[in-house]
Design a protein around this motif. Structure first.
Motif, PDB file in Angstrom:
ATOM      1  N   CYS A 197       0.851  -1.178   0.000  1.00  0.00           N
ATOM      2  CA  CYS A 197       0.000   0.000   0.000  1.00  0.00           C
ATOM      3  C   CYS A 197       0.890   1.232   0.000  1.00  0.00           C
ATOM      4  CB  CYS A 197      -0.968   0.015   1.175  1.00  0.00           C
ATOM      5  SG  CYS A 197      -0.216   0.164   2.793  1.00  0.00           S
ATOM      6  N   ALA A 198       0.336   2.319  -0.497  1.00  0.00           N
ATOM      7  CA  ALA A 198       1.092   3.558  -0.620  1.00  0.00           C
ATOM      8  C   ALA A 198       0.179   4.738  -0.323  1.00  0.00           C
ATOM      9  CB  ALA A 198       1.674   3.683  -2.027  1.00  0.00           C
ATOM     10  N   ALA A 199       0.787   5.806   0.189  1.00  0.00           N
ATOM     11  CA  ALA A 199       0.022   6.985   0.571  1.00  0.00           C
ATOM     12  C   ALA A 199       0.662   8.249   0.020  1.00  0.00           C
ATOM     13  CB  ALA A 199      -0.081   7.086   2.097  1.00  0.00           C
ATOM     14  N   ASP A 200      -0.195   9.153  -0.401  1.00  0.00           N
ATOM     15  CA  ASP A 200       0.245  10.465  -0.866  1.00  0.00           C
ATOM     16  C   ASP A 200      -0.522  11.513  -0.078  1.00  0.00           C
ATOM     17  OD1 ASP A 200      -0.058  12.255  -4.056  1.00  0.00           O
ATOM     18  OD2 ASP A 200       0.796  12.829  -2.125  1.00  0.00           O
ATOM     19  N   PRO A 201       0.149  12.247   0.799  1.00  0.00           N
ATOM     20  CA  PRO A 201      -0.552  13.231   1.620  1.00  0.00           C
ATOM     21  C   PRO A 201      -0.792  14.565   0.925  1.00  0.00           C
ATOM     22  CG  PRO A 201       1.744  13.125   2.254  1.00  0.00           C
ATOM     23  CD  PRO A 201       1.554  12.109   1.174  1.00  0.00           C
ATOM     24  N   THR A 202      -0.389  14.674  -0.340  1.00  0.00           N
ATOM     25  CA  THR A 202      -0.448  15.984  -0.982  1.00  0.00           C
ATOM     26  C   THR A 202      -1.540  16.127  -2.030  1.00  0.00           C
ATOM     27  OG1 THR A 202       1.171  15.366  -2.681  1.00  0.00           O
ATOM     28  CG2 THR A 202       2.026  16.276  -0.631  1.00  0.00           C
ATOM     29  N   ARG A 203      -1.979  14.999  -2.599  1.00  0.00           N
ATOM     30  CA  ARG A 203      -2.952  15.070  -3.691  1.00  0.00           C
ATOM     31  C   ARG A 203      -4.301  14.508  -3.280  1.00  0.00           C
ATOM     32  NH1 ARG A 203       1.869  13.491  -5.928  1.00  0.00           N
ATOM     33  NH2 ARG A 203       2.679  14.755  -7.644  1.00  0.00           N
ATOM     34  N   TYR A 204      -5.338  14.963  -3.942  1.00  0.00           N
ATOM     35  CA  TYR A 204      -6.669  14.406  -3.716  1.00  0.00           C
ATOM     36  C   TYR A 204      -6.729  12.972  -4.243  1.00  0.00           C
ATOM     37  CZ  TYR A 204     -11.680  13.632  -4.205  1.00  0.00           C
ATOM     38  OH  TYR A 204     -12.935  13.104  -4.118  1.00  0.00           O
ATOM     39  N   PHE A 205      -6.099  12.737  -5.395  1.00  0.00           N
ATOM     40  CA  PHE A 205      -6.098  11.410  -6.020  1.00  0.00           C
ATOM     41  C   PHE A 205      -4.786  11.239  -6.747  1.00  0.00           C
ATOM     42  CE2 PHE A 205      -7.789   7.600  -7.700  1.00  0.00           C
ATOM     43  CZ  PHE A 205      -7.500   7.528  -9.052  1.00  0.00           C
ATOM     44  N   SER A 206      -4.097  10.130  -6.512  1.00  0.00           N
ATOM     45  CA  SER A 206      -2.756   9.982  -7.072  1.00  0.00           C
ATOM     46  C   SER A 206      -2.667   8.959  -8.188  1.00  0.00           C
ATOM     47  CB  SER A 206      -1.775   9.635  -5.954  1.00  0.00           C
ATOM     48  OG  SER A 206      -1.653  10.724  -5.071  1.00  0.00           O
ATOM     49  N   GLY A 207      -3.722   8.176  -8.372  1.00  0.00           N
ATOM     50  CA  GLY A 207      -3.769   7.299  -9.533  1.00  0.00           C
ATOM     51  C   GLY A 207      -2.724   6.209  -9.549  1.00  0.00           C
ATOM     52  N   TRP A 208      -2.293   5.870 -10.774  1.00  0.00           N
ATOM     53  CA  TRP A 208      -1.452   4.696 -10.978  1.00  0.00           C
ATOM     54  C   TRP A 208       0.049   4.975 -10.951  1.00  0.00           C
ATOM     55  CZ3 TRP A 208      -4.634   7.136 -14.401  1.00  0.00           C
ATOM     56  CH2 TRP A 208      -4.015   7.831 -15.429  1.00  0.00           C
ATOM     57  N   ALA A 209       0.443   6.221 -10.861  1.00  0.00           N
ATOM     58  CA  ALA A 209       1.865   6.563 -10.945  1.00  0.00           C
ATOM     59  C   ALA A 209       2.537   6.382  -9.588  1.00  0.00           C
ATOM     60  CB  ALA A 209       2.022   7.993 -11.428  1.00  0.00           C
ATOM     61  N   ASP A 210       3.441   5.406  -9.494  1.00  0.00           N
ATOM     62  CA  ASP A 210       4.045   5.174  -8.186  1.00  0.00           C
ATOM     63  C   ASP A 210       4.893   6.353  -7.720  1.00  0.00           C
ATOM     64  OD1 ASP A 210       6.616   2.759  -9.296  1.00  0.00           O
ATOM     65  OD2 ASP A 210       6.135   4.801  -9.937  1.00  0.00           O
ATOM     66  N   GLY A 211       5.361   7.170  -8.641  1.00  0.00           N
ATOM     67  CA  GLY A 211       6.133   8.335  -8.256  1.00  0.00           C
ATOM     68  C   GLY A 211       5.333   9.387  -7.509  1.00  0.00           C
ATOM     69  N   ASN A 212       4.008   9.284  -7.555  1.00  0.00           N
ATOM     70  CA  ASN A 212       3.158  10.234  -6.844  1.00  0.00           C
ATOM     71  C   ASN A 212       3.075   9.941  -5.353  1.00  0.00           C
ATOM     72  OD1 ASN A 212       2.590  11.602  -9.191  1.00  0.00           O
ATOM     73  ND2 ASN A 212       0.584  10.666  -9.486  1.00  0.00           N
ATOM     74  N   TYR A 213       3.451   8.754  -4.966  1.00  0.00           N
ATOM     75  CA  TYR A 213       3.264   8.324  -3.587  1.00  0.00           C
ATOM     76  C   TYR A 213       4.548   8.502  -2.791  1.00  0.00           C
ATOM     77  CZ  TYR A 213      -1.072   6.303  -5.323  1.00  0.00           C
ATOM     78  OH  TYR A 213      -2.306   6.135  -5.879  1.00  0.00           O
ATOM     79  N   ASP A 214       4.392   9.055  -1.605  1.00  0.00           N
ATOM     80  CA  ASP A 214       5.551   9.360  -0.770  1.00  0.00           C
ATOM     81  C   ASP A 214       5.852   8.282   0.257  1.00  0.00           C
ATOM     82  OD1 ASP A 214       4.322  12.718  -0.742  1.00  0.00           O
ATOM     83  OD2 ASP A 214       5.946  11.908  -1.968  1.00  0.00           O
ATOM     84  N   TYR A 215       4.842   7.527   0.642  1.00  0.00           N
ATOM     85  CA  TYR A 215       5.021   6.565   1.731  1.00  0.00           C
ATOM     86  C   TYR A 215       4.552   5.179   1.286  1.00  0.00           C
ATOM     87  CZ  TYR A 215       5.497  10.870   4.369  1.00  0.00           C
ATOM     88  OH  TYR A 215       5.916  12.095   4.805  1.00  0.00           O
ATOM     89  N   TRP A 216       5.319   4.193   1.721  1.00  0.00           N
ATOM     90  CA  TRP A 216       5.069   2.812   1.308  1.00  0.00           C
ATOM     91  C   TRP A 216       5.131   1.874   2.498  1.00  0.00           C
ATOM     92  CZ3 TRP A 216       4.111   1.476  -3.808  1.00  0.00           C
ATOM     93  CH2 TRP A 216       4.270   2.518  -4.745  1.00  0.00           C
ATOM     94  N   GLY A 217       4.282   0.837   2.455  1.00  0.00           N
ATOM     95  CA  GLY A 217       4.378  -0.213   3.452  1.00  0.00           C
ATOM     96  C   GLY A 217       5.477  -1.195   3.096  1.00  0.00           C
ATOM     97  N   GLN A 218       5.644  -2.200   3.961  1.00  0.00           N
ATOM     98  CA  GLN A 218       6.722  -3.164   3.775  1.00  0.00           C
ATOM     99  C   GLN A 218       6.334  -4.278   2.821  1.00  0.00           C
ATOM    100  OE1 GLN A 218       4.585  -3.245   6.224  1.00  0.00           O
ATOM    101  NE2 GLN A 218       3.998  -5.406   6.376  1.00  0.00           N
ATOM    102  N   GLY A 219       5.046  -4.396   2.525  1.00  0.00           N
ATOM    103  CA  GLY A 219       4.573  -5.404   1.589  1.00  0.00           C
ATOM    104  C   GLY A 219       4.071  -6.656   2.268  1.00  0.00           C
ATOM    105  N   THR A 220       3.141  -7.328   1.617  1.00  0.00           N
ATOM    106  CA  THR A 220       2.626  -8.600   2.095  1.00  0.00           C
ATOM    107  C   THR A 220       2.517  -9.545   0.895  1.00  0.00           C
ATOM    108  OG1 THR A 220       0.855  -9.659   3.384  1.00  0.00           O
ATOM    109  CG2 THR A 220       0.172  -7.920   1.876  1.00  0.00           C
ATOM    110  N   GLN A 221       2.956 -10.778   1.103  1.00  0.00           N
ATOM    111  CA  GLN A 221       3.005 -11.745   0.007  1.00  0.00           C
ATOM    112  C   GLN A 221       1.631 -12.364  -0.214  1.00  0.00           C
ATOM    113  OE1 GLN A 221       5.754 -12.865  -2.017  1.00  0.00           O
ATOM    114  NE2 GLN A 221       4.084 -13.876  -3.141  1.00  0.00           N
ATOM    115  N   VAL A 222       1.233 -12.401  -1.473  1.00  0.00           N
ATOM    116  CA  VAL A 222       0.030 -13.113  -1.882  1.00  0.00           C
ATOM    117  C   VAL A 222       0.447 -14.171  -2.896  1.00  0.00           C
ATOM    118  CG1 VAL A 222      -2.152 -12.952  -3.135  1.00  0.00           C
ATOM    119  CG2 VAL A 222      -1.521 -11.183  -1.473  1.00  0.00           C
ATOM    120  N   THR A 223       0.123 -15.410  -2.597  1.00  0.00           N
ATOM    121  CA  THR A 223       0.450 -16.510  -3.480  1.00  0.00           C
ATOM    122  C   THR A 223      -0.825 -17.257  -3.840  1.00  0.00           C
ATOM    123  OG1 THR A 223       2.630 -16.748  -2.453  1.00  0.00           O
ATOM    124  CG2 THR A 223       1.831 -18.588  -3.789  1.00  0.00           C
ATOM    125  N   VAL A 224      -1.075 -17.384  -5.132  1.00  0.00           N
ATOM    126  CA  VAL A 224      -2.275 -18.063  -5.605  1.00  0.00           C
ATOM    127  C   VAL A 224      -1.842 -19.331  -6.323  1.00  0.00           C
ATOM    128  CG1 VAL A 224      -4.392 -17.876  -6.933  1.00  0.00           C
ATOM    129  CG2 VAL A 224      -3.394 -15.825  -5.879  1.00  0.00           C
TER     130      VAL A 224
END
Length: 125
Positions: free
Chosen positions: A96-123
């Motif tokens: 998950c990622a968060a952008d505290p500056t924009r109303y909507f940040s869409g698909w561009a990962d460069g828009n997001y300032d903060y990131w979680g550590q990740g969780t593995q999903v295996t199907v």
């Protein structure tokens, strides 16, 4: 500083469901634009879903549209990703990622300032 902690990943059979959660620190969670990304081995990170501050107008990648749902609970400082009808190609680490500056940040990962550590999903097939 915003801290994001994902949970809910795991191993599931094809056709199954998982719900990912991402808990955020900070008192201004309701002002964050949020997104869920994933990265499979050997592939680039991609946005699977994004949601605005208000929770309206969610964005979904074509590959997950109709199967995944992003939502947020501002009272709980949490964003969710409900994943249904999972496929083996959904296998990845989900962030998950968060952008505290924009109303909507869409698909561009460069828009997001903060990131979680990740969780593995295996199907499995």
């Amino acid at each position: 500083q915003v801290q994001l902690v994902e949970s809910g990943g795991g191993l599931v059979q094809a056709g199954g469901s998982l719900r990912l959660s991402c808990a955020a620190s900070g008192r201004t969670f309701s002002t964050y634009a949020l997104g869920w990304f994933r990265q499979a081995p050997g592939k680039e990170r991609e946005c699977v879903a994004a949601i605005s501050r208000s929770g309206s107008t969610p964005y979904y990648a074509t590959s997950v549209k109709g199967r995944f749902t992003i939502s947020r609970d501002n009272a709980k400082n949490t964003v969710y990703l409900q994943m249904n009808s999972l496929k083996p190609e959904d296998t990845a680490v989900y962030y998950c990622a968060a952008d505290p500056t924009r109303y909507f940040s869409g698909w561009a990962d460069g828009n997001y300032d903060y990131w979680g550590q990740g969780t593995q999903v295996t199907v499995s097939s």
